[in-house]
Scaffold this motif. Sequence first.
Motif, short mmCIF file in Angstrom:
data_model
loop_
_atom_site.label_atom_id
_atom_site.label_comp_id
_atom_site.label_asym_id
_atom_site.label_seq_id
_atom_site.Cartn_x
_atom_site.Cartn_y
_atom_site.Cartn_z
N ARG A 122 0.47 -0.78 -0.20
CA ARG A 122 0.56 -0.10 -0.02
C ARG A 122 0.88 1.26 -0.40
NH1 ARG A 122 -3.54 0.14 -2.50
NH2 ARG A 122 -2.26 -1.61 -3.13
N TYR A 123 2.29 1.54 0.93
CA TYR A 123 2.45 2.12 0.70
C TYR A 123 3.77 2.71 -1.16
CZ TYR A 123 7.78 4.00 0.50
OH TYR A 123 8.70 4.79 0.12
N ALA A 124 3.59 1.26 -1.51
CA ALA A 124 4.32 1.42 -2.58
C ALA A 124 3.37 2.51 -3.71
CB ALA A 124 5.08 0.36 -3.37
N ALA A 125 1.96 1.72 -3.31
CA ALA A 125 0.67 2.31 -4.47
C ALA A 125 0.51 3.50 -4.19
CB ALA A 125 -0.30 1.19 -4.01
N ILE A 126 0.81 3.91 -3.11
CA ILE A 126 0.54 5.20 -2.33
C ILE A 126 1.16 6.65 -2.73
CG2 ILE A 126 -0.63 6.66 -0.51
CD1 ILE A 126 -2.41 4.66 -0.03
N CYS A 127 2.74 5.99 -1.85
CA CYS A 127 3.33 6.60 -2.50
C CYS A 127 4.34 7.02 -3.65
CB CYS A 127 4.35 6.50 -1.08
SG CYS A 127 3.55 6.61 0.63
N ASP A 128 4.82 6.40 -4.18
CA ASP A 128 4.99 6.07 -4.93
C ASP A 128 4.69 5.64 -6.69
OD1 ASP A 128 8.28 6.53 -6.73
OD2 ASP A 128 9.13 5.13 -5.57
N PRO A 129 3.39 6.06 -6.90
CA PRO A 129 2.59 4.88 -8.22
C PRO A 129 3.63 4.94 -8.68
CG PRO A 129 1.88 7.52 -7.91
CD PRO A 129 2.71 6.96 -6.58
N LEU A 130 4.36 6.01 -9.80
CA LEU A 130 5.21 5.71 -11.19
C LEU A 130 5.82 4.86 -10.97
CD1 LEU A 130 5.55 9.78 -11.60
CD2 LEU A 130 4.01 7.74 -12.35
N HIS A 131 6.62 4.20 -9.72
CA HIS A 131 7.91 3.14 -10.22
C HIS A 131 7.10 2.34 -9.12
CE1 HIS A 131 10.26 7.24 -9.19
NE2 HIS A 131 10.92 5.80 -11.15
N TYR A 132 5.74 1.60 -9.20
CA TYR A 132 4.99 0.90 -8.65
C TYR A 132 5.48 -0.12 -8.58
CZ TYR A 132 1.21 -2.26 -6.15
OH TYR A 132 0.46 -3.41 -6.05
N MET A 133 5.22 -0.70 -10.22
CA MET A 133 5.11 -2.15 -10.73
C MET A 133 7.00 -2.71 -10.45
SD MET A 133 2.53 -3.34 -10.92
CE MET A 133 3.06 -4.74 -11.97
N GLU A 134 8.00 -1.10 -10.27
CA GLU A 134 9.07 -1.83 -9.58
C GLU A 134 9.28 -2.70 -8.76
OE1 GLU A 134 13.40 0.69 -10.12
OE2 GLU A 134 11.92 1.74 -11.52
N LYS A 135 8.44 -1.40 -7.99
CA LYS A 135 8.71 -1.90 -6.72
C LYS A 135 7.86 -3.30 -5.94
CE LYS A 135 10.17 2.42 -4.29
NZ LYS A 135 9.77 3.78 -3.27
N MET A 136 6.94 -3.44 -6.64
CA MET A 136 6.05 -4.32 -6.62
C MET A 136 6.33 -6.08 -7.09
SD MET A 136 5.73 -3.56 -3.62
CE MET A 136 4.77 -5.64 -3.08
N SER A 137 7.93 -5.86 -8.16
CA SER A 137 7.59 -7.51 -9.24
C SER A 137 7.19 -8.46 -8.77
CB SER A 137 8.96 -6.95 -9.48
OG SER A 137 10.18 -6.68 -8.71
N THR A 138 6.71 -9.19 -9.57
CA THR A 138 6.73 -10.64 -9.22
C THR A 138 7.56 -11.28 -8.21
OG1 THR A 138 5.26 -11.13 -11.50
CG2 THR A 138 6.18 -12.38 -10.20
N ARG A 139 8.69 -11.02 -8.44
CA ARG A 139 10.28 -11.76 -7.67
C ARG A 139 9.93 -11.09 -6.36
NH1 ARG A 139 14.91 -9.40 -6.59
NH2 ARG A 139 15.12 -7.54 -8.21
#
Length: 312
Positions: A122-139
């Motif tokens: 939720r932090y990655a989605a709300i605070c840094d949405p532009l890099h969300y998929m990079e921060k929350m990759s499948t790996r």
Amino acid sequence: MKMKNQTTLTKFILLGLSSDPQMQIFLFLVFLVIYLITLGGNIVIMVVIRADSQLHIPMYFFLFHLSFVDICYSSASVPNMLMNFLAERKTISVNGCISQMFFMLLSAAAEAFILSAMAYDRYAAICDPLHYMEKMSTRICVQLVNGAWAIGFFHALLNTVFALKLHFCGPSQISHFSCELPPLLRLSCTETLTNQVVLYTSVLTFASISFLLTLISYIHIISTVLRIHSAEGRRKAFSTCSSHLIVVGLLYLTAFLQYTKPSSVSSVVPDEIFSIQYSVLTPMLNPIIYSLKNKEVKTALRKMLGKLKFLN
């Protein structure tokens, strides 16, 4: 010499929640319904997430694993409790008791860190949405879940190894409905200081780490949301966290009340009440909270039910 002459216990008697036969039948029915709701609710959540491609995102990946942990947590103690409500002799072997304790410790720690991973999501989605998929990759998501299970396994194994060194020679009655470590330590004929230090150190360490990780994520989330100018934008941002906040609140509030309650309260509110909350009720409430508070899950559930009606 005294230890050698003492008889080693091979079974414990779980005293459970009541000794009244009529109350035991009532409790059996209540906890059977709770367990069936727990299994049904969490399995439905898992099936819906697997079936709907729109839910194949990190948030629901973690929710899938939270539902699986809740099934494991509840199944570690409730089936045996249900059997004991109907059994004349409510016994469990020493090895069976320690095994139950292992799986409860494993599930509890894994759940705490999966909730921390969900807070980071939720932090990655709300605070840094532009890099969300990079921060929350499948790996990264897989690593976070594997890390939660690894910490849970280490926590459970550490306490179980020391519990296996205990000697039980009587009494054999456990004043509880399941084999949790604190009441088990009270029955040991050998010194338990090491076990108590290991238990409370590991619980305090892992609980503090998971709580701080969750807290730091929400401090950043709240700070970001408060900077959003529109009320509608703030409402939408907070709505994505509401279900998770309720679940986290239930977990940590129960733990806080259990470990900070005065000794005078123990006679009024026994430990079994707190154990029922976090090992029986919480696994049942989690899927209900997520299905009622989450628009995407409700939509996916309606779609799945619509397909089932169409097939019929």
